[in-house]
Design a protein around this motif. Structure first.
Motif, PDB file in Angstrom:
ATOM      1  N   GLU A 200     -18.686  -3.094   1.072  1.00 41.59           N
ATOM      2  CA  GLU A 200     -19.408  -3.554   2.256  1.00 41.59           C
ATOM      3  C   GLU A 200     -18.410  -3.833   3.379  1.00 41.59           C
ATOM      4  N   PRO A 201     -18.817  -3.665   4.623  1.00 40.50           N
ATOM      5  CA  PRO A 201     -17.906  -3.911   5.742  1.00 40.50           C
ATOM      6  C   PRO A 201     -17.359  -5.339   5.710  1.00 40.50           C
ATOM      7  N   ALA A 202     -16.067  -5.472   5.950  1.00 43.22           N
ATOM      8  CA  ALA A 202     -15.442  -6.791   5.994  1.00 43.22           C
ATOM      9  C   ALA A 202     -15.996  -7.575   7.174  1.00 43.22           C
ATOM     10  N   ALA A 203     -16.150  -8.870   6.991  1.00 39.59           N
ATOM     11  CA  ALA A 203     -16.712  -9.719   8.034  1.00 39.59           C
ATOM     12  C   ALA A 203     -15.761  -9.803   9.224  1.00 39.59           C
ATOM     13  N   ALA A 204     -16.327  -9.733  10.416  1.00 37.00           N
ATOM     14  CA  ALA A 204     -15.547  -9.886  11.641  1.00 37.00           C
ATOM     15  C   ALA A 204     -15.487 -11.367  12.020  1.00 37.00           C
TER      16      ALA A 204
END
Length: 230
Positions: free
Chosen positions: A197-201
């Motif tokens: 899953e995309p890493a949190a910004a």
């Protein structure tokens, strides 16, 4: 009965040059014909013109928004290797680089290259300017990221030995949006879904250089479409 003379157009009196005699009792029909006919023709012409404009008039091309892809499937088919790419071993990325915090996507890195064995990811073409303060696509440039630097870690997690596809899914940094492509959907299904899953910004990304590595790609140049090309 009193008669009046009315000269009708030739289209009404085909082949006749003499005036047509109409009884005065019916003259009002002739009087009404002229003022009524023109507005009717005008309305019909307006409707026709509107229909032509609706069907045939060129419309402005819609602006395509740049949306993160959120998929690694077929990444190399969309953004494949260049002839100038030099093979590298991500494990050798021990040289100085930079610690960067990306506040939002995309970062301004147009392409990544996988390392040998599909491990690791190297930043390749980088947009060489920031168009305005806070421009997301100018983040890499403003932070000093250089072409040929390797992604060493993302939010503290080591990336030097991770699969290229997983790193792409974590970064979620592809500018164009291929998610609605049928081939991408099939490839994603075959892959078994996203690899991560995309890493949190905001993302804390560490880039390292490879001692002795020389980037041989062409410099990015701005074109007339508010984009960049090699």
């Amino acid at each position: 009965m009193i008669y009046k003379t009315w000269a009708l157009p030739a289209c009404v009196r085909p082949g006749s040059r003499a005036p047509l005699v109409i009884p005065s009792a019916y003259a009002h029909f002739g009087v009404m014909a002229r003022p009524v006919l023109l507005p009717v023709v005008g309305v019909v012409a307006a409707i026709y013109a509107a229909s032509v404009a609706f069907v045939g008039a060129p419309q402005g091309a819609p602006r395509v928004s740049r949306v993160p892809a959120r998929v690694s499937a077929e990444y190399l088919e969309r953004l494949g290797p260049k002839d100038s790419d030099v093979p590298f071993d991500a494990g050798q990325a021990t040289g100085p680089g930079a610690s960067v915090e990306f506040k939002k996507r995309p970062f301004g890195i147009l392409r990544y290259q996988p390392g040998q064995g599909g491990k690791g990811a190297m930043a390749m073409e980088i947009i060489p300017k920031s168009r305005y303060p806070g421009d997301p696509q100018g983040q890499a440039f403003a932070s000093g990221v250089q072409s040929g630097w390797v992604v060493a870690s993302i939010n503290g997690q080591n990336m030097l030995t991770e699969d290229f596809g997983k790193i792409m899914d974590l970064l979620d940094d592809e500018v164009a949006d291929p998610r609605f492509s049928k081939s991408t959907a099939l490839a994603l299904e075959k892959q078994g879904g996203r690899l991560a899953e995309p890493a949190a910004a905001p993302l804390a990304v560490q880039f390292n250089s490879i001692p002795g590595y020389v980037y041989k790609g062409a410099e990015m140049k701005e074109d007339g479409q508010d984009g960049f090309a090699r």
